[in-house]
Design a protein around this motif. Sequence first.
Motif, short mmCIF file in Angstrom:
data_model
loop_
_atom_site.label_atom_id
_atom_site.label_comp_id
_atom_site.label_asym_id
_atom_site.label_seq_id
_atom_site.Cartn_x
_atom_site.Cartn_y
_atom_site.Cartn_z
N MET A 106 0.85 -1.18 0.00
CA MET A 106 0.00 0.00 0.00
C MET A 106 0.89 1.24 0.00
O MET A 106 1.90 1.29 0.70
N LYS A 107 0.51 2.23 -0.78
CA LYS A 107 1.22 3.51 -0.80
C LYS A 107 0.56 4.45 0.19
O LYS A 107 -0.60 4.82 0.02
N ILE A 108 1.30 4.81 1.22
CA ILE A 108 0.77 5.63 2.30
C ILE A 108 1.45 6.99 2.31
O ILE A 108 2.68 7.07 2.29
N SER A 109 0.65 8.04 2.34
CA SER A 109 1.16 9.40 2.52
C SER A 109 0.97 9.77 3.97
O SER A 109 -0.15 9.71 4.49
N LEU A 110 2.04 10.13 4.62
CA LEU A 110 2.00 10.52 6.02
C LEU A 110 2.26 12.02 6.08
O LEU A 110 3.31 12.49 5.64
N ARG A 140 8.97 7.67 13.04
CA ARG A 140 8.79 6.38 13.71
C ARG A 140 7.68 5.56 13.05
O ARG A 140 7.85 4.37 12.78
N TRP A 141 6.54 6.20 12.78
CA TRP A 141 5.43 5.49 12.14
C TRP A 141 5.80 5.04 10.73
O TRP A 141 5.44 3.95 10.31
N ALA A 142 6.51 5.90 9.99
CA ALA A 142 6.92 5.53 8.63
C ALA A 142 7.81 4.28 8.67
O ALA A 142 7.66 3.37 7.86
N LYS A 143 8.72 4.24 9.62
CA LYS A 143 9.60 3.08 9.76
C LYS A 143 8.79 1.81 10.03
O LYS A 143 9.01 0.77 9.41
N LEU A 144 7.85 1.90 10.95
CA LEU A 144 7.00 0.74 11.27
C LEU A 144 6.18 0.29 10.06
O LEU A 144 6.09 -0.91 9.77
N LEU A 145 5.60 1.24 9.35
CA LEU A 145 4.79 0.90 8.19
C LEU A 145 5.64 0.29 7.07
O LEU A 145 5.20 -0.64 6.39
N ARG A 146 6.85 0.80 6.90
CA ARG A 146 7.75 0.23 5.89
C ARG A 146 8.15 -1.20 6.26
O ARG A 146 8.25 -2.07 5.40
N GLN A 147 8.36 -1.44 7.55
CA GLN A 147 8.68 -2.79 8.00
C GLN A 147 7.54 -3.76 7.72
O GLN A 147 7.77 -4.96 7.55
N LEU A 148 6.33 -3.24 7.65
CA LEU A 148 5.16 -4.06 7.33
C LEU A 148 4.95 -4.21 5.82
O LEU A 148 3.99 -4.84 5.39
N GLY A 149 5.84 -3.61 5.03
CA GLY A 149 5.80 -3.78 3.58
C GLY A 149 5.16 -2.64 2.80
O GLY A 149 5.00 -2.75 1.58
N THR A 158 4.85 1.31 1.24
CA THR A 158 5.65 2.40 0.74
C THR A 158 5.11 3.67 1.39
O THR A 158 3.91 3.94 1.32
N VAL A 159 5.99 4.44 2.04
CA VAL A 159 5.54 5.60 2.81
C VAL A 159 6.32 6.84 2.40
O VAL A 159 7.55 6.82 2.29
N THR A 160 5.58 7.93 2.18
CA THR A 160 6.21 9.23 1.98
C THR A 160 5.76 10.13 3.13
O THR A 160 4.63 10.04 3.60
N ILE A 161 6.67 10.98 3.59
CA ILE A 161 6.36 11.95 4.64
C ILE A 161 6.44 13.34 4.03
O ILE A 161 7.41 13.67 3.34
N SER A 162 5.41 14.15 4.29
CA SER A 162 5.41 15.52 3.78
C SER A 162 4.64 16.41 4.75
O SER A 162 4.00 15.93 5.67
N THR A 163 4.70 17.70 4.51
CA THR A 163 3.96 18.65 5.35
C THR A 163 2.58 18.94 4.79
O THR A 163 1.76 19.56 5.46
N SER A 164 2.31 18.48 3.57
CA SER A 164 1.01 18.70 2.95
C SER A 164 0.78 17.60 1.90
O SER A 164 1.72 17.22 1.20
N TRP A 165 -0.46 17.11 1.82
CA TRP A 165 -0.74 16.06 0.84
C TRP A 165 -0.82 16.65 -0.55
O TRP A 165 -1.49 17.65 -0.80
N ASP A 166 -0.13 16.00 -1.49
CA ASP A 166 -0.09 16.40 -2.88
C ASP A 166 -1.04 15.51 -3.67
O ASP A 166 -0.84 14.29 -3.76
N ALA A 167 -2.08 16.10 -4.25
CA ALA A 167 -3.10 15.33 -4.96
C ALA A 167 -2.55 14.58 -6.17
O ALA A 167 -3.16 13.64 -6.63
N SER A 168 -1.39 14.99 -6.67
CA SER A 168 -0.81 14.28 -7.82
C SER A 168 -0.09 13.00 -7.38
O SER A 168 0.29 12.19 -8.21
N GLU A 169 0.09 12.83 -6.05
CA GLU A 169 0.71 11.62 -5.52
C GLU A 169 -0.22 10.43 -5.66
O GLU A 169 -1.40 10.53 -5.37
N LEU A 222 -4.11 7.98 3.48
CA LEU A 222 -3.49 9.16 4.09
C LEU A 222 -3.51 8.98 5.60
O LEU A 222 -4.53 8.63 6.19
N VAL A 223 -2.36 9.22 6.20
CA VAL A 223 -2.24 9.29 7.66
C VAL A 223 -1.83 10.72 7.98
O VAL A 223 -0.75 11.16 7.59
#
Length: 112
Positions: A1-5, A23-32, A34-45, A50-51
């Motif tokens: 799953m592609k997760i935007s944090l 910390r959450w991104a690391k845990l989610l990546r360990q679960l398989g 794909t996680v991106t961290i940003s200060t604002s969600w980009d609709a083109s992503e 969304l977390v």
Amino acid sequence: MKISLVTPASQQSKCGNRQTAVRWAKLLRQLGHTVTISTSWDASEATDCLVALHAWRSADSVDRFRATWPTRPLVVALTGTDIYKFQASHPEVVLRSMALADRLPGLHDPRP
């Protein structure tokens, strides 16, 4: 799953919200995931979920994600300032983010 944090804290920040995001991104990546961290969600992503850390400060991202993807999972993590400050000072924004969320984890212990 592609997760935007989304966190209000920039990449250079050492504050609690940024540390939680990393910390959450690391845990989610360990679960398989794909996680991106940003200060604002980009609709083109390409985002499956969304977390958002912080209901008040991430409200714009929460609104845009829900409007774009009404059936995809949306998690809004309630931080200490959401609970102890912004829920009282900006209730409309905080309650809207809460209402749009599929899940609402709390990041603070209850006050005694």
